[in-house]
Motif scaffolding. Sequence first.
Motif, PDB file in Angstrom:
ATOM      1  N   GLY A 178       0.796  -1.219   0.000  1.00 37.11           N
ATOM      2  CA  GLY A 178       0.000   0.000   0.000  1.00 37.11           C
ATOM      3  C   GLY A 178       0.827   1.266   0.000  1.00 37.11           C
ATOM      4  O   GLY A 178       0.376   2.308  -0.492  1.00 37.11           O
ATOM      5  N   MET A 179       2.041   1.199   0.546  1.00 37.19           N
ATOM      6  CA  MET A 179       2.906   2.378   0.634  1.00 37.19           C
ATOM      7  C   MET A 179       3.955   2.415  -0.474  1.00 37.19           C
ATOM      8  O   MET A 179       4.761   3.337  -0.522  1.00 37.19           O
ATOM      9  N   GLY A 180       3.963   1.412  -1.342  1.00 34.13           N
ATOM     10  CA  GLY A 180       4.910   1.411  -2.460  1.00 34.13           C
ATOM     11  C   GLY A 180       6.345   1.165  -2.053  1.00 34.13           C
ATOM     12  O   GLY A 180       7.275   1.674  -2.686  1.00 34.13           O
ATOM     13  N   ILE A 181       6.552   0.358  -1.009  1.00 31.85           N
ATOM     14  CA  ILE A 181       7.900   0.091  -0.502  1.00 31.85           C
ATOM     15  C   ILE A 181       8.483  -1.139  -1.201  1.00 31.85           C
ATOM     16  O   ILE A 181       7.896  -2.213  -1.167  1.00 31.85           O
ATOM     17  N   ASP A 182       9.650  -0.978  -1.822  1.00 36.22           N
ATOM     18  CA  ASP A 182      10.333  -2.093  -2.478  1.00 36.22           C
ATOM     19  C   ASP A 182      11.285  -2.818  -1.536  1.00 36.22           C
ATOM     20  O   ASP A 182      11.488  -4.026  -1.658  1.00 36.22           O
ATOM     21  N   LEU A 183      11.878  -2.066  -0.623  1.00 34.42           N
ATOM     22  CA  LEU A 183      12.834  -2.616   0.335  1.00 34.42           C
ATOM     23  C   LEU A 183      12.563  -1.978   1.697  1.00 34.42           C
ATOM     24  O   LEU A 183      12.497  -0.745   1.801  1.00 34.42           O
ATOM     25  N   LEU A 184      12.407  -2.803   2.726  1.00 34.48           N
ATOM     26  CA  LEU A 184      12.129  -2.303   4.074  1.00 34.48           C
ATOM     27  C   LEU A 184      13.149  -2.896   5.039  1.00 34.48           C
ATOM     28  O   LEU A 184      13.176  -4.107   5.269  1.00 34.48           O
ATOM     29  N   ALA A 185      14.004  -2.028   5.594  1.00 31.29           N
ATOM     30  CA  ALA A 185      15.009  -2.467   6.562  1.00 31.29           C
ATOM     31  C   ALA A 185      14.500  -2.169   7.969  1.00 31.29           C
ATOM     32  O   ALA A 185      14.055  -1.051   8.248  1.00 31.29           O
ATOM     33  N   PHE A 186      14.574  -3.174   8.854  1.00 31.52           N
ATOM     34  CA  PHE A 186      14.017  -2.979  10.192  1.00 31.52           C
ATOM     35  C   PHE A 186      14.874  -3.676  11.244  1.00 31.52           C
ATOM     36  O   PHE A 186      15.512  -4.690  10.976  1.00 31.52           O
ATOM     37  N   PRO A 187      14.882  -3.140  12.477  1.00 37.75           N
ATOM     38  CA  PRO A 187      15.600  -3.771  13.583  1.00 37.75           C
ATOM     39  C   PRO A 187      14.653  -4.626  14.405  1.00 37.75           C
ATOM     40  O   PRO A 187      13.453  -4.370  14.471  1.00 37.75           O
ATOM     41  N   GLY A 188      15.207  -5.634  15.077  1.00 36.51           N
ATOM     42  CA  GLY A 188      14.385  -6.409  15.991  1.00 36.51           C
ATOM     43  C   GLY A 188      14.379  -5.841  17.390  1.00 36.51           C
ATOM     44  O   GLY A 188      13.453  -6.073  18.158  1.00 36.51           O
ATOM     45  N   HIS A 189      15.413  -5.060  17.740  1.00 37.93           N
ATOM     46  CA  HIS A 189      15.638  -4.704  19.146  1.00 37.93           C
ATOM     47  C   HIS A 189      15.035  -3.375  19.577  1.00 37.93           C
ATOM     48  O   HIS A 189      15.172  -2.984  20.734  1.00 37.93           O
ATOM     49  N   LYS A 190      14.351  -2.694  18.675  1.00 37.11           N
ATOM     50  CA  LYS A 190      13.743  -1.407  19.055  1.00 37.11           C
ATOM     51  C   LYS A 190      12.232  -1.586  19.183  1.00 37.11           C
ATOM     52  O   LYS A 190      11.764  -2.254  20.096  1.00 37.11           O
ATOM     53  N   GLY A 191      11.457  -0.992  18.287  1.00 32.33           N
ATOM     54  CA  GLY A 191      10.009  -1.044  18.410  1.00 32.33           C
ATOM     55  C   GLY A 191       9.405  -2.424  18.297  1.00 32.33           C
ATOM     56  O   GLY A 191       8.263  -2.636  18.722  1.00 32.33           O
ATOM     57  N   LEU A 192      10.133  -3.385  17.735  1.00 28.69           N
ATOM     58  CA  LEU A 192       9.602  -4.747  17.617  1.00 28.69           C
ATOM     59  C   LEU A 192       9.768  -5.551  18.904  1.00 28.69           C
ATOM     60  O   LEU A 192       9.346  -6.706  18.976  1.00 28.69           O
ATOM     61  N   MET A 193      10.416  -4.947  19.916  1.00 30.79           N
ATOM     62  CA  MET A 193      10.486  -5.511  21.269  1.00 30.79           C
ATOM     63  C   MET A 193      11.326  -6.787  21.376  1.00 30.79           C
ATOM     64  O   MET A 193      11.242  -7.518  22.368  1.00 30.79           O
ATOM     65  N   GLY A 194      12.121  -7.081  20.342  1.00 30.19           N
ATOM     66  CA  GLY A 194      12.959  -8.273  20.383  1.00 30.19           C
ATOM     67  C   GLY A 194      14.343  -7.986  20.944  1.00 30.19           C
ATOM     68  O   GLY A 194      14.641  -6.866  21.382  1.00 30.19           O
ATOM     69  N   PRO A 195      15.228  -8.992  20.910  1.00 32.47           N
ATOM     70  CA  PRO A 195      16.592  -8.809  21.429  1.00 32.47           C
ATOM     71  C   PRO A 195      17.517  -8.180  20.399  1.00 32.47           C
ATOM     72  O   PRO A 195      17.206  -8.134  19.202  1.00 32.47           O
ATOM     73  N   GLN A 196      18.647  -7.704  20.873  1.00 32.63           N
ATOM     74  CA  GLN A 196      19.681  -7.202  19.968  1.00 32.63           C
ATOM     75  C   GLN A 196      20.219  -8.350  19.112  1.00 32.63           C
ATOM     76  O   GLN A 196      20.130  -9.511  19.473  1.00 32.63           O
ATOM     77  N   GLY A 197      20.772  -7.986  17.945  1.00 29.53           N
ATOM     78  CA  GLY A 197      21.291  -9.001  17.037  1.00 29.53           C
ATOM     79  C   GLY A 197      20.238  -9.597  16.129  1.00 29.53           C
ATOM     80  O   GLY A 197      20.463 -10.641  15.518  1.00 29.53           O
ATOM     81  N   THR A 198      19.079  -8.936  16.036  1.00 28.75           N
ATOM     82  CA  THR A 198      18.011  -9.400  15.148  1.00 28.75           C
ATOM     83  C   THR A 198      17.497  -8.227  14.306  1.00 28.75           C
ATOM     84  O   THR A 198      17.604  -7.074  14.698  1.00 28.75           O
TER      85      THR A 198
END
Length: 390
Positions: free
Chosen positions: A193-213
């Motif tokens: 819907g937003m026209g994104i071809d590539l989305l880079a994301f961290p696991g350890h910030k807003g996704l509430m996961g651990p570092q290294g993801t």
Amino acid sequence: MESKKIIYLDNAATSWPKPPTVAEAMERSMRESAANPGRGSHAMAVKASRVLFETRKRLARLFRISNPNDIAFALNTTHALNLAIQGMLKQGDHVIATTVEHNSVRRPLEALKRKLGIQVTYIGTDAKGLLNVKEVERAILPNTKMIVVTHSSNLLGSIIPVAEIGEIARRRNVKLLVDAAQSAGVLPIDVEGMGIDLLAFPGHKGLMGPQGTGGLYIHPNLELEPLMHGGTGSKSEAPEQPTIRPDRYEAGTQNTVGLAGLSEGVGFILKETTEVIHNQEQRLTFQLMEGLQGIPGITLLGPDIGVERTAIVSFLLEGVDPSEMAFLLDQQFGIAVRAGFHCTPLGHETAGSYETGAVRASPGYFTEKSEIVSMIEAVEEISRNLRNGK
């Protein structure tokens, strides 16, 4: 002796605390499924593979991705951005970025500029980090290959209108890479819907996961040159990296334990919803801004109170070095913030804080209103002591 309670306002760097299920899932994975995923047919290896696929499925649901295998796991956003940038750009390409980008975007671009001679255009935002998308379209050249934008500035909290840029990118046949370091898990993201071809994301910030993801979504019609080559557990007889996804982009053993934790973090967000999380964090952010702006000598950076933003409040106190402010908040009041340049010198040039850097306080979903009050009172006391010559 009891340790002093920490008021943690550094969630823009790493979210804390995590939902309890995150650590529980990691411990369970370590005990029950810590074999190599995709590298064996025995029960533990199969269980490990199942952990990875379940994590992909939850991420796909969160970001509205049709095929979970279009998600390549990475160590963090920086890793994912390098895979996207170095895997796509070639000699003679032109790239558009903004002046509020993190060094995880700027440095790979500048490295390819030196190495391959790519062209880079940085579109300026206003001092508050707000972007005029018309400037992006005006910067497109015949050889423009990619537009890369941060969804939200990690210094100013300003939100870039990704969907509007995505519409321009599709119409002009340019690929859009989005750095979701500050938005994944907080703002709604719909890659189609937003026209994104590539989305880079961290696991350890807003996704509430651990570092290294973390990870990179890669549009199904887009092929990247792998950043790393090596074992994948598939097509092992071939000397070349396999073409099947996600194996093509995931050489080496994956962080099964960490990704088990990430799966639970994403599950928590899906249950709570990004709307509820964003609204809660924004209320805390406006509370902090309202309290700080009444303190003599304070300058707030980023959009004004009432303008939508992520939970980032960067500020300066006249007469106090940002690093000293962060030190005093930590040592005297037990408040964790971050000071300095936040890996975005372009952002500081934009905001007019390049000479000093800034203090950044970033509430999270689990931050309490009373902790915001304590932060405001602490800065007031530091300001008062300065005025009284203490």
